[in-house]
Scaffold this active site. Structure first.
Site, PDB file in Angstrom:
ATOM      1  N   GLU A 188      69.835  34.856 -48.930  1.00 50.38           N
ATOM      2  CA  GLU A 188      70.472  36.023 -48.467  1.00 50.38           C
ATOM      3  C   GLU A 188      71.270  36.571 -49.643  1.00 50.38           C
ATOM      4  O   GLU A 188      72.265  37.340 -49.512  1.00 50.38           O
ATOM      5  CB  GLU A 188      71.641  35.497 -47.433  1.00 50.38           C
ATOM      6  CG  GLU A 188      71.051  35.020 -46.196  1.00 50.38           C
ATOM      7  CD  GLU A 188      72.265  34.513 -45.168  1.00 50.38           C
ATOM      8  OE1 GLU A 188      73.230  34.672 -45.403  1.00 50.38           O
ATOM      9  OE2 GLU A 188      71.779  33.623 -44.441  1.00 50.38           O
ATOM     10  N   GLU A 296      66.142  31.511 -41.562  1.00 50.66           N
ATOM     11  CA  GLU A 296      67.201  31.106 -40.751  1.00 50.66           C
ATOM     12  C   GLU A 296      67.408  32.350 -39.544  1.00 50.66           C
ATOM     13  O   GLU A 296      67.265  33.608 -39.746  1.00 50.66           O
ATOM     14  CB  GLU A 296      68.608  31.374 -41.481  1.00 50.66           C
ATOM     15  CG  GLU A 296      68.890  30.159 -42.116  1.00 50.66           C
ATOM     16  CD  GLU A 296      70.151  30.305 -43.090  1.00 50.66           C
ATOM     17  OE1 GLU A 296      71.208  30.862 -42.375  1.00 50.66           O
ATOM     18  OE2 GLU A 296      70.466  30.066 -43.961  1.00 50.66           O
TER      19      GLU A 296
END
EC number: 3.2.1.78
Length: 373
Positions: A188, A296
């Site tokens: 991320e 995810e």
């Protein structure tokens, strides 16, 4: 005879092409690691592995119960992929690290013994300032530029990686073989919430961090049981944006995406965007001979009781994708709301059973000799 010879030649070159497409960045990768990578490539053509973070470590209302997972309690099988975070192995007192090494080692070895797969994330506490792994204004320092080669804290970072390497190499199967792992550091990175995020380092600094990390583990510390996974959040809309911080094909085995924002977070659904973005990931992987995954996702509390079949499965099956796995986030032990996989009695349990029964999805019990060619 000529036709047979030509056919065999074509078959030979086709086989070699598949081998090249499944080559890891580590030429010394263990045979089990290479086999896992090849087998995930093959399975991705028709199936997707289901994953859950911390699935066997704890769940909704329980912790440390051998053989248990919330997923198994609902469908009778553990997730095929289990996420483990190595945050407790860095930035803690030595005694705490040692205990965590033992606990996490058991989780990984137990999963391997059952035939499952482990993916490793790393919520790495800032190594040069306070603030933990999140960026905190007036507390956090932009650590990336300090720990890359030439940075004032580079030697400190090498010591951290040496500690991790020792743990990676301590993970052994029944015959003494190194247990393969999917290693997904610095995830991320296109957001600003982590100290390695977009606002806190330049693209070149991030690439340098990634390249040094993979190269040092592989070439200097002789860690050869890792599959390296690159996974931004969902902040991209084009291939150019997706690859802005991509360190190069020689440094990455798997590409992925973390995406909660398009998948129902805060009641906001943008499934067209989710479908578009995962296709960008998928197509880039195919073009660059990498493995792809939905690294995810999830819906906190699963407030939509048909989220698994009506949202997730539709996104995964909209296009003919080659995705190795999809992983949903963890089920907190104490929180009444922080969970992403259903548990017995949850309104989404019936829908999750349908998700499990779909022939497209694979769970741990479906895996057969995943570490053998």
């Amino acid at each position: 005879m000529i036709r047979i010879s030509i056919a065999l030649t074509v078959l030979f070159f086709a086989s070699n092409a598949v081998t090249r497409a499944q080559k890891l960045i580590d030429p010394k990768a263990t045979k089990e690691t290479a086999a896992l990578y090849q087998n995930m490539h093959k399975l991705a053509k028709k199936h997707i592995l289901f994953g859950h973070q911390d699935a066997t470590d704890y769940g909704h209302g329980w912790r440390d119960e051998a053989g248990r997972s919330d997923v198994k309690s609902v469908v009778g099988a553990h997730p095929a992929v289990i996420g483990v975070d190595i945050a407790p192995l860095t930035g803690r007192p030595a005694e705490s690290i040692k205990k965590s090494e033992e606990r996490l080692r058991k989780l990984v070895t137990d999963t391997y013994a059952r035939g499952g797969i482990t993916t490793i994330s790393w919520h790495f506490s800032n190594p040069v300032s306070g603030g933990g792994f999140y960026w905190k204004d007036s507390v956090s320092l932009p650590a990336v530029k300090y720990i890359v080669p030439g940075g004032k804290n580079h030697e400190d970072y090498k010591l951290i990686l040496q500690g991790l390497a020792g743990w990676f190499k301590s993970l052994k199967g029944a015959n003494g073989e190194d247990i393969p792992l999917i290693f997904r550091p610095y995830h991320e990175f296109d957001g600003d919430w982590f100290w390695w995020g977009k606002s806190h380092c330049t693209p070149d600094e991030f690439k340098s961090l990634w390249q040094f990390t993979a190269g040092y583990l592989r070439d200097s510390l002789d860690v050869h049981n890792l599959i390296y996974a690159f996974s931004p959040d969902n902040k991209f809309n084009t291939v150019a944006e997706f690859t802005e911080r991509y360190p190069g094909n020689e440094w990455v085995d798997m590409v992925g995406m973390d995406n909660y924002g398009d998948m129902g977070r805060d009641g906001k659904y943008n499934l067209d965007q989710a479908i578009k973005k995962i296709k960008i990931v998928n197509d880039f992987a195919l073009q660059n001979k990498k493995l792809a995954a939905f690294t995810e996702t999830g819906l906190e509390s699963i407030v939509n009781p048909v989220w698994y079949t009506d949202v997730l499965l539709k996104v995964l099956q909209k296009n003919k994708l080659n995705l190795a796995y999809v992983l949903v986030w963890r089920n907190d032990t104490k929180s009444s709301t922080h969970y992403y996989a259903p548990f017995p009695g949850h309104p989404a349990a019936l829908d999750f059973k349908k998700f499990y029964d779909d022939e497209y999805t694979l769970f741990e019990g479906d895996l057969k000799q995943i570490y053998s060619r």
